[in-house]
Design a protein around this motif. Structure first.
Motif, mmCIF file in Angstrom:
data_model
loop_
_atom_site.group_PDB
_atom_site.id
_atom_site.type_symbol
_atom_site.label_atom_id
_atom_site.label_comp_id
_atom_site.label_asym_id
_atom_site.label_seq_id
_atom_site.Cartn_x
_atom_site.Cartn_y
_atom_site.Cartn_z
ATOM 1 N N LEU A 50 0.836 -1.206 0.000
ATOM 2 C CA LEU A 50 0.000 0.000 0.000
ATOM 3 C C LEU A 50 0.871 1.256 0.000
ATOM 4 C CD1 LEU A 50 -2.833 1.077 0.095
ATOM 5 C CD2 LEU A 50 -2.804 0.926 2.579
ATOM 6 N N GLU A 53 2.363 1.748 -3.407
ATOM 7 C CA GLU A 53 1.352 2.167 -4.374
ATOM 8 C C GLU A 53 0.982 3.627 -4.134
ATOM 9 O OE1 GLU A 53 0.317 0.791 -6.940
ATOM 10 O OE2 GLU A 53 -1.774 1.265 -7.393
ATOM 11 N N ARG A 56 3.718 5.863 -5.346
ATOM 12 C CA ARG A 56 3.738 5.980 -6.812
ATOM 13 C C ARG A 56 2.672 6.937 -7.303
ATOM 14 N NH1 ARG A 56 5.074 0.355 -7.083
ATOM 15 N NH2 ARG A 56 2.894 -0.130 -6.718
ATOM 16 N N VAL A 57 1.485 6.831 -6.711
ATOM 17 C CA VAL A 57 0.361 7.630 -7.197
ATOM 18 C C VAL A 57 0.480 9.073 -6.717
ATOM 19 C CG1 VAL A 57 -2.129 7.935 -7.069
ATOM 20 C CG2 VAL A 57 -1.160 5.648 -7.356
ATOM 21 N N LEU A 58 0.798 9.236 -5.442
ATOM 22 C CA LEU A 58 0.832 10.593 -4.888
ATOM 23 C C LEU A 58 1.997 11.409 -5.449
ATOM 24 C CD1 LEU A 58 -0.221 10.027 -1.190
ATOM 25 C CD2 LEU A 58 -1.571 10.863 -3.107
ATOM 26 N N LEU A 167 -8.368 3.214 -5.562
ATOM 27 C CA LEU A 167 -7.627 3.667 -4.385
ATOM 28 C C LEU A 167 -7.753 5.175 -4.228
ATOM 29 C CD1 LEU A 167 -5.681 2.850 -2.096
ATOM 30 C CD2 LEU A 167 -3.800 3.272 -3.677
ATOM 31 N N PRO A 336 -0.573 -3.978 -6.470
ATOM 32 C CA PRO A 336 0.530 -4.703 -7.094
ATOM 33 C C PRO A 336 1.482 -5.157 -5.986
ATOM 34 C CG PRO A 336 0.317 -2.468 -7.969
ATOM 35 C CD PRO A 336 -0.561 -2.557 -6.784
ATOM 36 N N PRO A 337 1.792 -6.452 -5.920
ATOM 37 C CA PRO A 337 2.644 -6.933 -4.832
ATOM 38 C C PRO A 337 4.004 -6.260 -4.839
ATOM 39 C CG PRO A 337 1.659 -8.747 -6.022
ATOM 40 C CD PRO A 337 1.359 -7.524 -6.812
#
Ligand SMILES: Nc1ncnc2c1ncn2[C@@H]1O[C@H](COP(=O)(O)OP(=O)(O)O)[C@@H](O)[C@H]1O
Ligand SMILES: [Mg+2]
Lengths: 377, 229, 117
Positions: A50, A53, A56-58, A167, A336-337
């Motif tokens: 988490l 992820e 990566r997104v923020l 998310l 994604p693991p």
């Protein structure tokens, strides 16, 4: 080499037979152990994936968000504020944003409303996947809400946001600026905050400093700080769960120690017999090592495999009650693991080593007693 | 037989040596036991029979004096070598049998061979053959605590023989057996003697001592030999 | 009396360790398989992240939807009248952590007005 292998096989054979005698105890220990590893590994895999992820997104969220303060408290951006912001070479783009919250009494959920430039036509909205699920609506359906001013507004669902973006978008309602202002009775010309894009990423802090010098009534929130905060937040939440768990772990360790070390008189006698009939102290210890290693190894491996399935295939279903709490909207975590080998190794060592040692140490004492004691049992 | 198989010279064993409760259980015994004989140690309870067996069988080291097995002086050997020696040359039948509860008869018989690292199948077959020899084949898979006293003793004897030792040591072997089983035991000892085993046992059972099977009877009292015929 | 069951040959029971070691080997294989599976899933799901990234970039989103049960939980990074991180995104006013570890100095802006209310 062959002899060595055979000998280990035979020692394992003895261990298995010995464990098999107290089947209920051994199984109980194995299950408890597996459960502890499972929870620890689940928390570890989930938070790590988490965090990665989110990072990566923020990384694509606004570099600076500017808020307006009145008497030190958050307030709307006044109409003339945009003009008051000094033109700066470092600033690439300034986007005033309109967003807010709405509580839907029908499903008792909070939504995030956001006005966008590329919104659907007036009277139409785009909604997040989780809220579509909660309300049970499909594109083309009508949704009516009683706004804060008491008037009922009806919108047509123009579409549902990409499920893969859940998310970030689970509770979103996207609509046009006019609809937004109309629905919330939002003062004309005012905004919630301003998103600022900076030309050179390395200049962000300088730009922010200059802005805050020019606008003493502004508060600036930097993306870097948000990212750091989130990294810390997950660490911190993980820490809480681990803190709670370490209590359980400690209790378990005590139990394991108690079970393993309260070497029963029976077991002590057996070690004496084995020594008398020709087992070396080393053989006894190796046999015990296999007992500890096989039991804790099995627990670690099965706990970890179960945790993997739980987090990455069942989307952390067991965390749902904890994480969702009283919330109605809850995103599906198809993360994604991301696996940190060091973390896995740490977990393995933390689970396998203590138990093996707890089994070995008391046995070592028993195994070094004189073999002639057997003659008088 | 020129050279005795087991030879004790001026052997003493003091328990808790140097402490206030020190107790000398064996007090200067010299004794030679020949190869291929059946010897019995006899004496009242507490006379030191069991202690002497532990010294003969390399389960314990003497406080002073020398113990020779074959042509090797074992009194000063470190524990590791004693263990190996025990495994190779001695088979023990303990008074309480000392089988490991919960394991099958076959597994119990195989145990002394585990540290040698032969394949499981080989060991298993050998154990099975021994159990068959002692008419226990049908009980091979039964946990030992299900067996009767006589059967347990036969399992214990089979276990003592799994590594094919040349010396068999038995402590009060008939103490827990009725007459019929005691006679059966003596019968077995006669067979093993015929196989060339050297047997040392302790007993104060006239059935054993007067059986005519003993080549030698050593009488102990207060840790000393009073009669060694 | 029941006659003893006839055993034609000394049975050669498969040692119990065979099963246990078999299970253990299978577990190790499953453990290794989780890493393969993780790599596969990552390759499969990584493109999905693009959807979130695109939306975030387009709308200027600042917080993932982790907690929606109250308004003040939804955007923890955005200071608000009722926000958790009221003073500063890096300040934890909530829990011992914040009192034990204040935000690092380098994270503050030079201006006091931007630092705290
Ligand atoms: N571990 C020990 N510590 C102290 N005294 C012992 C120990 N083992 C045996 N003894 C004592 O040594 C004496 C001889 O014992 P043992 O060899 O068992 O005699 P027996 O087998 O002839 O009955 C007994 O008085 C016994 O109390
Ligand atoms: Mg005795």
């Amino acid at each position: 080499m062959r002899t060595w292998l055979n000998r280990q096989r035979l020692l394992i054979e003895y261990t298995v037979a010995a464990l098999g005698r107290r089947r209920a105890r051994s199984l109980g220990l194995l299950l408890t152990y597996t459960a502890v590893v499972f929870v620890l590994a689940s928390v570890m895999l989930f938070t790590h994936a988490l965090r990665q992820e989110a990072a990566r997104v923020l990384a694509h969220s606004p570099e600076v968000v500017l808020q307006h303060l009145v008497a030190g408290r958050h307030a709307l951006i006044p109409a003339d504020y945009l003009e008051r912001i000094p033109r700066q070479r470092g600033v690439r783009e300034m986007t005033p944003r309109l967003w807010g919250y709405f509580y839907d009494p029908v499903v008792q959920a909070n939504y995030t409303f956001m006005a966008t430039a590329d919104a659907p036509p007036p009277g139409h909205i785009l909604i997040g996947p989780a809220m579509a699920r909660a309300r049970g609506v499909a594109p083309g359906n009508l949704i009516a809400w009683r706004a804060y001013d008491g008037a009922v507004h009806t919108f047509t669902v123009a579409g549902i946001l990409d499920a893969h973006s859940e998310l970030m978008s689970a509770d979103l309602v996207l609509l046009g600026e006019d609809d937004f202002r109309g629905f919330f009775n939002y003062p004309e010309g005012q905004y919630t905050d301003i998103a600022i894009a900076v030309r050179n990423p390395r200049e962000v802090r300088n730009v922010a400093t200059r802005l805050s010098e020019a606008l003493p009534d502004a508060r600036l929130i930097l993306r870097d700080e948000v990212l750091r905060t989130y990294a810390a937040l997950f660490d911190w939440r993980q820490g809480i769960v681990l803190a709670i768990l370490s209590g359980a772990l400690l209790a378990f360790a005590l139990l394991a120690w108690d079970k393993a070390s309260g070497l029963a008189a029976e077991e002590r006698r057996e070690i004496g017999i084995l020594k008398a009939i020709g087992w070396e102290t080393g053989d006894v210890l190796r046999m015990k090592f296999w007992e500890g290693a096989l039991l804790s190894g099995t627990a670690f491996l099965s706990g970890y495999v179960l945790a993997h399935v739980h987090v990455f295939h069942l989307h952390g279903a067991l965390f749902r009650p904890v994480l969702q709490g009283w919330a109605v909207l809850y995103p599906r975590f198809a993360l994604p693991p991301e696996i940190d080998p060091l973390q896995v190794l740490t977990l393995a060592l933390l689970t396998v080593l203590p138990y093996t040692v707890a089994v070995l140490v008391p046995c070592w004492r028993a195994a070094t007693t004189d073999p002639d004691a057997v003659m008088r049992s | 037989m020129s050279q005795p198989l087991i030879e004790l010279r001026e052997v003493c064993k003091t328990y808790n040596d140097g402490q206030p409760n020190a107790f000398t259980a064996i007090d200067g015994i010299s004794l030679a036991l020949e190869h291929g004989r059946i010897s019995a140690l006899r004496g009242p309870s507490g006379s030191g029979k069991t202690t002497l067996l532990t010294l003969l069988g390399c389960l314990a080291r003497p406080t002073s004096g020398r113990v020779r097995i074959g042509d090797e002086d074992v009194s000063a050997l470190p524990e590791r070598f004693l263990t190996e020696l025990r495994r190779q040359r001695f088979g023990f039948v303990f008074q309480q049998f000392n089988l490991i509860r919960g394991l099958s008869a076959r597994d119990n018989v195989m145990l002394p061979a585990f540290p040698l690292g032969q394949p499981h199948a080989v060991l298993s077959a050998r154990a099975q053959a021994l159990l068959e020899r002692f008419r226990l084949a049908h009980r091979a898979d039964a946990p030992v605590e299900w067996l009767s006293g006589g059967e347990q003793q036969r399992v214990a004897i089979a276990r003592a023989l799994i590594n094919d030792p040349d010396i068999l040591i038995a402590d009060e072997p008939t103490a827990n057996l009725d007459t019929r089983l005691a006679e059966e035991f003596l019968q077995l000892m006669a067979e093993l003697h015929a196989d060339g085993k050297t047997i040392v046992l302790t007993s104060h059972d006239p059935l054993v001592l007067d059986s005519g099977l003993m080549h030698r009877i050593v009488t102990l009292r207060d840790g000393r030999v009073v009669d060694a015929q | 009396m029941r006659p003893a069951p006839f055993r034609p040959l000394p049975s050669r029971p498969r040692p119990a360790s065979t099963y246990v070691l078999g299970v253990f080997a299978a577990l190790i294989a499953a453990f290794a398989a989780t890493f393969v599976d993780a790599a596969r899933l990552r390759a499969e799901r990584a493109p999905h992240t693009q959807a979130s990234i695109a939306l975030t970039a387009r709308l200027g989103l600042t917080d993932p939807v982790l907690m929606t049960e109250a308004r003040y939980l939804r955007h923890p990074s955005q200071a608000d009248l009722h926000a958790h991180f009221q003073d500063h995104p890096l300040a934890f006013d909530l829990f011992p952590g914040g009192s034990l570890l204040p935000p690092p100095r380098h994270a503050h802006l030079a201006q006091p007005s931007a630092t705290a209310d």
